[in-house]
Design an enzyme around this catalytic site. Structure first.
Site, PDB file in Angstrom:
ATOM      1  N   LYS A  68       0.793  -1.238   0.000  1.00 28.65           N
ATOM      2  CA  LYS A  68       0.000   0.000   0.000  1.00 28.65           C
ATOM      3  C   LYS A  68       0.821   1.281   0.000  1.00 28.65           C
ATOM      4  O   LYS A  68       0.314   2.357   0.294  1.00 28.65           O
ATOM      5  CB  LYS A  68      -1.006   0.050   1.169  1.00 28.65           C
ATOM      6  N   GLY A  70       2.055   2.423  -2.738  1.00 28.88           N
ATOM      7  CA  GLY A  70       1.972   2.942  -4.105  1.00 28.88           C
ATOM      8  C   GLY A  70       2.816   2.102  -5.062  1.00 28.88           C
ATOM      9  O   GLY A  70       3.243   2.570  -6.115  1.00 28.88           O
ATOM     10  N   THR A  71       2.992   0.843  -4.714  1.00 27.78           N
ATOM     11  CA  THR A  71       3.820  -0.074  -5.515  1.00 27.78           C
ATOM     12  C   THR A  71       3.407  -0.081  -6.987  1.00 27.78           C
ATOM     13  O   THR A  71       4.247  -0.039  -7.882  1.00 27.78           O
ATOM     14  CB  THR A  71       3.676  -1.510  -4.967  1.00 27.78           C
ATOM     15  N   HIS A 144       7.581  -7.799  -1.894  1.00 25.17           N
ATOM     16  CA  HIS A 144       7.285  -7.145  -0.620  1.00 25.17           C
ATOM     17  C   HIS A 144       8.134  -7.740   0.510  1.00 25.17           C
ATOM     18  O   HIS A 144       7.923  -7.406   1.667  1.00 25.17           O
ATOM     19  CB  HIS A 144       5.822  -7.365  -0.234  1.00 25.17           C
ATOM     20  N   ARG A 168       5.877   4.849   2.450  1.00 27.09           N
ATOM     21  CA  ARG A 168       4.855   5.897   2.576  1.00 27.09           C
ATOM     22  C   ARG A 168       4.571   6.126   4.051  1.00 27.09           C
ATOM     23  O   ARG A 168       4.808   5.226   4.879  1.00 27.09           O
ATOM     24  CB  ARG A 168       3.597   5.375   1.856  1.00 27.09           C
ATOM     25  N   TYR A 240       6.505   7.895  -1.226  1.00 26.42           N
ATOM     26  CA  TYR A 240       5.281   8.214  -1.970  1.00 26.42           C
ATOM     27  C   TYR A 240       5.022   9.722  -1.954  1.00 26.42           C
ATOM     28  O   TYR A 240       4.704  10.324  -2.982  1.00 26.42           O
ATOM     29  CB  TYR A 240       4.126   7.467  -1.309  1.00 26.42           C
ATOM     30  N   ARG A 305      -7.507   3.474  -5.282  1.00 29.23           N
ATOM     31  CA  ARG A 305      -8.585   3.931  -4.399  1.00 29.23           C
ATOM     32  C   ARG A 305      -8.663   5.442  -4.476  1.00 29.23           C
ATOM     33  O   ARG A 305      -9.335   5.999  -5.318  1.00 29.23           O
ATOM     34  CB  ARG A 305      -8.336   3.412  -2.972  1.00 29.23           C
TER      35      ARG A 305
HETATM   36  P1  A3P Z   1      -4.891   4.621  -1.291  1.00 24.22           P
HETATM   37  O1  A3P Z   1      -5.551   3.390  -0.760  1.00 24.22           O
HETATM   38  O2  A3P Z   1      -4.439   5.533  -0.176  1.00 24.22           O
HETATM   39  O3  A3P Z   1      -5.682   5.347  -2.305  1.00 24.22           O
HETATM   40  P2  A3P Z   1       0.051  -0.527  -3.615  1.00 24.22           P
HETATM   41  O4  A3P Z   1       0.195  -0.495  -5.080  1.00 24.22           O
HETATM   42  O5  A3P Z   1       1.354  -0.586  -2.888  1.00 24.22           O
HETATM   43  O6  A3P Z   1      -0.919  -1.575  -3.182  1.00 24.22           O
HETATM   44  O7  A3P Z   1      -0.547   0.887  -3.168  1.00 24.22           O
HETATM   45  C1  A3P Z   1      -1.865   1.246  -3.425  1.00 24.22           C
HETATM   46  C2  A3P Z   1      -2.033   2.705  -3.037  1.00 24.22           C
HETATM   47  O8  A3P Z   1      -1.418   3.535  -4.038  1.00 24.22           O
HETATM   48  C3  A3P Z   1      -3.476   3.111  -2.974  1.00 24.22           C
HETATM   49  O9  A3P Z   1      -3.547   4.168  -2.009  1.00 24.22           O
HETATM   50  C4  A3P Z   1      -3.690   3.619  -4.403  1.00 24.22           C
HETATM   51  O10 A3P Z   1      -4.830   4.416  -4.572  1.00 24.22           O
HETATM   52  C5  A3P Z   1      -2.405   4.376  -4.630  1.00 24.22           C
HETATM   53  N1  A3P Z   1      -2.075   4.565  -6.056  1.00 24.22           N
HETATM   54  C6  A3P Z   1      -2.240   3.670  -7.047  1.00 24.22           C
HETATM   55  N2  A3P Z   1      -1.823   4.192  -8.213  1.00 24.22           N
HETATM   56  C7  A3P Z   1      -1.390   5.440  -7.963  1.00 24.22           C
HETATM   57  C8  A3P Z   1      -0.865   6.488  -8.778  1.00 24.22           C
HETATM   58  N3  A3P Z   1      -0.702   6.333 -10.082  1.00 24.22           N
HETATM   59  N4  A3P Z   1      -0.533   7.650  -8.175  1.00 24.22           N
HETATM   60  C9  A3P Z   1      -0.704   7.808  -6.850  1.00 24.22           C
HETATM   61  N5  A3P Z   1      -1.212   6.861  -6.028  1.00 24.22           N
HETATM   62  C10 A3P Z   1      -1.549   5.686  -6.570  1.00 24.22           C
END
Ligand code: A3P
Length: 339
Positions: A68, A70-71, A144, A168, A240, A305
């Site tokens: 979570k 922003g992977t 991860h 993050r 992030y 999200r």
């Molecule tokens: P939120 O739940 O706060 O919106 P991961 O890829 O590690 O699972 O992280 C997912 C998080 O990154 C989610 O955060 C998602 O909305 C956000 N995210 C996905 N794509 C993104 C982008 N292009 N720019 C910024 N945030 C992004």
């Protein structure tokens, strides 16, 4: 008929026989502690395969992160940067519509080594053979797992294989993770309905006790942080929030680390902005593949999200913030890392 317990145990068969410390509080799948981090039973065999069989090469790039953080964004950015000569990122380029990011999930372009069972085409992850499907100038993979658990050939080998780490603010990580877990639960078949949703209080207690997917969060972050200080050519540590606030500077930093800096001419042509727009939250989120597509076990839209800094304000109580902040202060003390 299948009972809840039957369904649950079929997911956990592997680890049950392996006797790792187990945590059942999440309800749908148990977590097992492997080499210090908590993970699902299914991933342990894939991690072992990675550790035993992965032979890093000069041009390999490993995207590592806490869940979570922003992977998926970093995967898209790294893919776009590395492949930008083959696949132009400018929407006015005549080849733009062939760009793989427009039709394939970043999770399938840059697969997680531990989620082979959720990757559509996992040829990329057969480490023991030369991969004929691999046509990128770099092999891009993601994980991860904790830094010390990475294969020796990545950490200590003579190869120049590089690791890009993304983390993050833990407040936002926690909220994103809690909502993601509940989203996954909602997708489970009804027969697997152990608990309708995990309350934020329960999830918060687990997180602060170090029990979260690929947690404890602080051990995860510190492992990569320390290595990035000792070995800055091996590990690039990214946040992030920095990517959100200073996109251009961070993209230049990323490209330079990878070894394919943007040229002055590219800068003049706006290539950095093109990469940024192609991979922006709004753009990726609204692509059909990310809106309506699914992987073997998750729907793609669950990864997009809000994509904002500070959504924790809408979910955490002042007491939670206080507890999390002092926990982080205690755990990160002396490391120089702050959020
Ligand atoms: P939120 O739940 O706060 O919106 P991961 O890829 O590690 O699972 O992280 C997912 C998080 O990154 C989610 O955060 C998602 O909305 C956000 N995210 C996905 N794509 C993104 C982008 N292009 N720019 C910024 N945030 C992004």
């Amino acid at each position: 008929t299948k009972t809840n317990n039957d369904t649950k145990s079929s997911h956990d068969d592997l680890a049950i026989t392996l006797d790792y410390p187990k945590f059942s509080g999440l309800g749908h799948y148990d977590l097992y502690q492997y080499q210090g981090f908590w993970c699902f039973a299914k991933v342990i065999e894939s991690i072992k395969d990675f550790q035993q069989n992965f032979k890093a090469s000069e041009t390999d790039l490993v995207i590592a992160s806490t869940p979570k953080s922003g992977t998926i964004w970093l995967k898209a950015l790294a893919f776009a940067i590395v492949n930008r000569f083959r696949y132009p990122c400018s929407s006015v380029s005549k080849n733009y519509h062939h760009h793989p990011l427009l039709t394939v999930s970043p999770h399938d372009l840059v697969p997680f080594v531990e989620f082979k069972h959720d990757t559509l085409d996992n040829d990329h992850l057969r480490f023991t053979k030369n991969n004929p499907t691999h046509d990128s100038p770099c092999r891009l993979i993601a994980t991860h797992i904790f830094y010390p658990s990475l294969p020796e050939s990545i950490k200590t080998g003579t190869t120049k294989c590089k690791v890009i780490y993304l983390c993050r603010n833990p407040r936002d990580i926690f909220v994103s993770l809690w909502l993601f877990i509940n989203e996954l639960r909602a997708q489970l078949p009804e027969s697997n309905d152990y608990h309708p949703s995990l309350s934020i209080e329960e999830a918060f207690e687990f997180f602060c006790n170090g029990v979260s997917v690929f947690g404890p969060f602080w051990d995860h972050v510190l492992g990569y942080w320390k290595e990035s200080l000792e070995n800055p050519h091996k590990v690039l540590f990214m946040k992030y929030e920095d990517l959100k606030k200073e996109r251009k500077t961070q993209l230049k930093r990323l490209a330079e680390f990878i070894g394919c800096s943007f040229t002055l001419e590219e800068e003049r042509q706006g290539v950095i902005e093109d990469v940024s727009s192609l991979c922006s939250f709004e753009h990726l989120k609204n692509l059909d593949v990310n809106k309506n597509g699914s992987r073997k076990r998750t729907v793609n839209k669950a990864y997009f999200r809000k994509g904002e800094i500070g959504d924790w304000e809408n979910h955490l109580t002042p007491q939670m913030v206080k507890r999390l902040d002092s926990l982080m202060e205690e755990k990160l003390q002396g490391s120089g890392l702050v959020f």
